[in-house]
Design an enzyme around this catalytic site. Structure first.
Site, PDB file in Angstrom:
ATOM      1  N   ASP A 243       1.114  -1.169   0.028  1.00  0.00           N
ATOM      2  CA  ASP A 243       0.283  -0.134  -0.530  1.00  0.00           C
ATOM      3  C   ASP A 243       0.473   1.648  -0.547  1.00  0.00           C
ATOM      4  O   ASP A 243       2.670   0.897   0.054  1.00  0.00           O
ATOM      5  CB  ASP A 243      -0.953  -0.080   1.431  1.00  0.00           C
ATOM      6  CG  ASP A 243      -2.020   0.027   1.222  1.00  0.00           C
ATOM      7  OD1 ASP A 243      -3.581   0.926   1.738  1.00  0.00           O
ATOM      8  OD2 ASP A 243      -1.841   1.567   0.456  1.00  0.00           O
TER       9      ASP A 243
HETATM   10  C1  GLC Z   1      -3.960   4.686  -0.577  1.00  0.00           C
HETATM   11  C2  GLC Z   1      -5.184   3.048  -0.548  1.00  0.00           C
HETATM   12  C3  GLC Z   1      -5.206   1.939  -0.784  1.00  0.00           C
HETATM   13  C4  GLC Z   1      -5.678   3.054  -2.052  1.00  0.00           C
HETATM   14  C5  GLC Z   1      -3.800   3.967  -2.606  1.00  0.00           C
HETATM   15  C6  GLC Z   1      -3.304   4.842  -3.648  1.00  0.00           C
HETATM   16  O1  GLC Z   1      -3.923   4.631   0.832  1.00  0.00           O
HETATM   17  O2  GLC Z   1      -4.776   2.428   1.105  1.00  0.00           O
HETATM   18  O3  GLC Z   1      -6.469   1.473  -1.086  1.00  0.00           O
HETATM   19  O4  GLC Z   1      -5.344   1.932  -3.321  1.00  0.00           O
HETATM   20  O5  GLC Z   1      -3.032   4.310  -0.849  1.00  0.00           O
HETATM   21  O6  GLC Z   1      -4.532   5.524  -3.508  1.00  0.00           O
END
Ligand code: GLC
Length: 716
Positions: A243
Site C-alpha cells: 500500500d
Molecule cells: C491508499 C489506500 C489504497 C489505495 C492507495 C493508492 O492509501 O489505502 O487503497 O489504492 O493508497 O491511492
C-alpha cells in the site's frame, strides 16, 4: 512468456532491476512529474534501453479515479461512478457485478491505465470502519464471491485487478503502524478466506499488502503471509505491491515476497526515517544482505504480469470509453443493490402521488465515499431530480426552501465543504431540523406523502464514531422524523425514509415512527434515478443485507475497536475471533435490528422441494422458488450450514453459497441447483483444516433468520 521474461531479466543491470521494483513517487505530487494519465495513484519506472514501458496504477472500487480535466487539453476524462462496494455486495448477483467489473475495466483500459487498485475486500468487523463502504460484507464467502466476479470482469478487458488490503486492515485509526492480533483460525476462516476465494477463483494479477502489522510483522514484510499462505498455500501467480508508503523496510519487503514498492520515494511523504528505497535496496544487494536472486524473483513476478498490460502491448487507448453504456450498467447494479427494509403497505407509489421531500441530501445526494475510493463522474443524478425523472409530483416550494437553505449554510465557516490533504473533501452534516411547525403543517396538507432522506458520508483516513450524527441519528434528525411523521400521520398520510449512507447506522429506535425504509446506500452517479424507479415500482427491490444492522452499537462483538491505547492505538486484538457479524449475533442470541441477508420485495416467494444428494466429495442441493405474489421480482436464496457440536466451538451457522434468481413473473418457478464441496464444511483448528463427523443441518433461507427449507447431511 517465461523465456521472454528470463531473456529480459538476463539483460537487466542491477540498477534497472531495482528501479523496476520501486514506483516513481506519487505522480504529480511533491516534485514528481505528473503521469501521462493525470490523477493515477502510481506509476512504475520505464527502462527505455530494454523497451520496457512504465505502467500506470489507479484506484478504485467504485470506478476509475483519474483527474477529469487536464491543463494542457480542453478534453475531459470523466469516468463512471458505480455503486459503492457494499451496494454491489447487496445485489448478491455475481453476473451483475461481473458486468460492473467489465465496465470499469473498459474505462481503465481506454484511459490508458494498466492496473485497477480494486477490489477491496476487508471484512466489516466493526460498523465504524471509515472504509466499510469500500468493502463488501461481514461474511467471507459473500465478499470472496463478489470480489471474484468483479476481478473476472475487470481482467476480461485486458487490464489487471489488484485485490486489497491483504490482510486484516479493518480500521483506519492508526492503520499505518497498528499491530493487528488475529488468531490462526479467525485468519483462515474469516480474514484470509475472502482473499483465498478470489485468488483461487479469479486469479487477480496483483495483490496489495496492507498497511498494518499482522501479529507483530508488517503485512508488507510478512513472509508467512505473502509467501507461505498467498503463494505456497493458494498458488498465487501474480505480484504483490505495498500500500502507499506502507511498512518501514524495503529490503524486508522484497525478502517477504512483496515484489513492488509503491508509490516510491517514501521520504517525500514521511521525511523522518524513510530513505530512497532504490538506494537502500542497491546497498543491500551490494552488501549481500539481499541476494540478487530474490531481486530476480520479484522482477519476474512483476514482469510476468506487466507483459500482459496494454502499455506493454503499446495499446493505442482512445480516451473515449463507452460512458453511456457503462452508465446503464451502473444504474442496473444500483437497482439490484437497493434493500427494502420496511414497507407497511406504502411502496410502490403511484405516479400521481404528491411528494413532500425532506432532508438536504435530496439535493446534496451522496454518490459514494471519500478518499482513494472516490470517483469523478460526469454527473450525479440527485434524489430530487431522480424522483422527478421517474414521473413523481414533487412539492417544488419545499425543494426551493432546501435549495436556499443549503446555499446559505455552505457559505458559513462551520458548514463549508473543506478539502482534506490529498484533496479529499470533508462534507459537514447540515442541521436537518430547520423547518417551522407551520411549514411542516402546510406541506403535510398540500401533499399525499412525505419522503425523508437521511445521509452519512465516510471515507479513507478516519473511522466513524458511535455518536449522534454518525452511528446514531442526531437530535435534529430525530426531531425532523418526529415532526414530519406526527403531522403527516395526523392526516392519514404515510412517511418513507430513504437511507443515503455508506455504512451501518442505528435504526431500531425510530423505525416504528415511519411506514417504509429504503436503504439506497451510495449508488454512484445514477443514485436519484435508481431511487425514483424503485419507488414507482418500475424496479422491484431485490437487494439483501451484506452486513448486520445491530439494534445498538453496544451489541456489536468487536468491543475493543479501534484498539489500545484508546486515543492512539498501537494494537488491536480481534478478541471476538471467528464470531464476526451474524456468526456472533446468531450464536450468542443477540437480536439485530435487521439480520444478515435480510431484504424485502414487492412480491413474496415460496421455497419448495429441497433435495440433497452427495456424490464423491460434493453435495448437490436442489430446490425451487416460486413467485407467489403479484409483482415480478428476484429472490436471493442463501444456503447456510449448521455444523454439529464437535471438538471445537462453531458459529450457529455459516453462509456456504447463494443464488439469485432471474426476474420471476407472478406464478413463475425457478428450479435451482447449487453445489457444495465437502471441504466447504471444514473448520480450521490448530494448524490445519479439519472435517468433523456428525450431522450437519443444511438451511436454505431468504435471510439468515428466515430459513425456509432444512435438510440433514450425515458425515461419518
Ligand atoms: C491508499 C489506500 C489504497 C489505495 C492507495 C493508492 O492509501 O489505502 O487503497 O489504492 O493508497 O491511492
Amino acid at each position: 512468456m517465461e523465456e521472454k521474461c528470463e531473456d529480459i531479466i538476463s539483460k537487466m543491470t542491477v540498477e534497472e532491476k531495482v528501479s523496476f521494483l520501486v514506483g516513481i513517487g506519487m505522480p504529480g505530487i511533491f516534485d514528481n512529474p505528473p503521469s501521462k494519465v493525470d490523477g493515477v495513484a502510481g506509476e512504475t519506472h520505464s527502462i527505455d534501453r530494454l523497451k520496457i514501458p512504465s505502467v500506470r496504477l489507479a484506484d478504485g472500487p467504485a470506478g476509475l479515479r483519474i483527474k477529469p480535466k487536464r491543463e494542457e487539453t480542453g478534453e475531459t476524462y470523466y469516468a463512471t461512478a458505480f455503486p459503492i462496494a457494499s451496494m454491489l455486495a447487496s445485489t448478491w448477483n455475481k453476473e451483475v457485478v461481473e458486468r460492473v467489473g467489465m465496465a470499469i475495466g473498459n474505462e481503465t483500459r481506454e484511459y490508458g491505465v494498466d492496473i485497477l487498485l480494486a477490489p477491496a475486500l476487508n471484512i466489516h468487523r466493526n460498523p465504524l470502519c471509515g472504509r466499510n463502504f469500500e468493502y463488501y460484507s461481514e461474511d467471507p464467502v459473500l465478499s470472496g464471491e463478489i470480489a471474484a466476479a468483479f476481478v473476472k470482469g475487470v481482467q476480461s478487458q485486458g487490464v489487471g485487478a489488484c485485490v486489497k488490503h491483504f490482510v486484516a486492515n479493518e480500521q483506519e485509526t492508526g492503520r499505518m503502524q497498528i499491530d493487528t492480533l488475529v488468531s490462526q483460525r479467525a485468519l483462515r476462516e474469516i480474514y484470509l478466506k475472502a482473499f483465498e476465494i478470489v485468488v483461487r477463483k479469479a486469479k487477480p494479477w496483483s495483490v496489495m499488502s496492507a498497511y498494518n502489522k499482522l501479529n507483530g510483522v508488517y503485512c508488507s514484510q510478512n513472509y508467512w503471509l505473502l509467501t507461505e499462505v498467498l503463494r505456497k498455500d493458494w498458488g498465487f501467480e501474480g505480484f504483490v505491491m505495498t500500500d502507499w508508503y506502507a511498512g518501514d523496510n524495503p529490503i524486508e519487503q522484497i525478502k517477504a515476497g512483496n515484489d513492488m514498492i509503491m508509490p516510491g520515494k517514501a521520504y517525500q511523504a514521511i521525511p523522518f526515517g524513510r530513505k530512497d528505497e532504490v538506494e537502500e535496496i542497491l546497498k543491500a544487494v551490494a552488501s549481500g544482505e539481499l541476494k540478487e536472486q530474490l531481486l530476480d524473483q520479484a522482477v519476474k513476478n512483476i514482469l510476468r504480469v506487466l507483459i500482459k498490460t496494454p502499455s506493454f502491448k503499446n495499446y493505442a487507448y482512445s480516451n473515449k470509453p463507452n460512458l453511456t453504456e457503462n452508465a446503464k450498467i451502473s444504474y442496473e447494479a444500483g437497482c439490484e443493490g437497493v434493500i427494502l427494509l420496511k414497507n407497511d403497505m406504502v411502496l410502490p407509489i403511484s405516479l400521481d402521488t404528491k411528494l413532500a421531500v425532506f432532508g438536504t441530501s435530496q439535493l446534496e445526494t451522496i454518490k459514494g465515499g471519500t478518499g482513494s475510493g472516490d470517483t469523478n463522474p460526469r454527473y450525479v443524478i440527485n434524489i430530487i431530480d431522480g424522483l422527478k425523472e421517474a414521473g413523481l409530483r414533487i412539492d417544488e416550494k419545499l425543494r426551493v426552501i432546501y435549495e436556499n437553505y443549503i446555499e446559505k449554510m455552505r457559505q458559513t465557516e462551520e458548514y463549508k465543504i473543506q478539502q482534506l490533504p490529498w484533496g479529499w473533501p470533508l462534507i459537514p452534516l447540515l442541521p436537518q431540523d430547520f423547518l417551522s411547525d407551520e411549514d411542516i403543517e402546510r406541506f403535510a396538507s398540500s401533499n399525499d406523502m412525505a419522503l425523508l432522506v437521511i445521509s452519512r458520508t465516510s471515507g479513507e483516513g478516519y473511522d466513524r464514531k458511535p455518536e449522534k450524527g454518525d452511528f446514531y441519528l442526531s437530535d435534529d434528525e430525530i426531531n425532523l422524523i418526529n415532526r414530519v411523521s406526527s403531522r403527516f400521520h395526523s392526516q392519514g398520510k404515510k412517511v418513507i425514509v430513504v437511507l443515503n449512507i455508506g455504512g451501518v447506522i442505528e435504526i431500531a429506535s425510530w423505525r416504528d415512527k415511519i411506514d417504509a425504509i429504503v436503504l439506497l446506500w451510495q449508488a454512484g452517479q445514477e443514485t436519484g434515478k435508481i431511487l425514483g424507479d424503485i419507488l414507482v415500482g418500475k424496479v422491484n427491490p431485490s437487494g439483501k443485507l451484506p452486513t448486520t444492522f445491530p439494534k445498538d452499537y453496544n451489541d456489536i462483538p468487536s468491543k475493543n475497536f479501534p484498539g489500545e491505547p484508546v486515543n492512539d492505538p498501537l494494537t488491536i486484538s480481534y478478541d471476538e475471533d471467528i464470531y464476526v457479524g451474524y456468526r456472533y449475533y446468531d450464536t450468542f442470541r443477540v437480536e439485530p435490528a435487521y439480520e444478515f441477508g435480510y431484504g424485502l420485495s414487492y412480491t413474496t416467494f415460496r421455497y419448495d422441494n429441497l433435495n440433497v444428494s452427495s456424490l464423491n466429495n460434493s453435495i448437490k442441493i436442489s430446490f425451487e422458488i416460486k413467485n407467489v405474489g403479484s409483482f415480478a421480482g428476484k429472490e436471493v436464496a442463501q444456503v447456510y450450514i449448521k455444523a454439529p457440536l464437535g471438538k471445537i466451538g462453531k458459529p450457529l451457522q455459516e453462509l456456504k453459497t447463494f443464488h439469485k434468481t432471474k426476474l420471476l413473473k407472478p406464478g413463475e418457478v425457478e428450479k435451482i441447483e447449487v453445489r457444495l464441496d465437502l471441504s466447504d464444511l471444514r473448520s480450521f483448528s490448530g494448524s490445519d483444516w479439519i472435517l468433523e463427523k456428525g450431522e450437519y443441518e443444511l438451511r436454505v433461507g431468504s435471510s439468515s433468520r428466515d430459513i425456509r427449507l432444512r435438510s440433514r447431511i450425515l458425515l461419518n
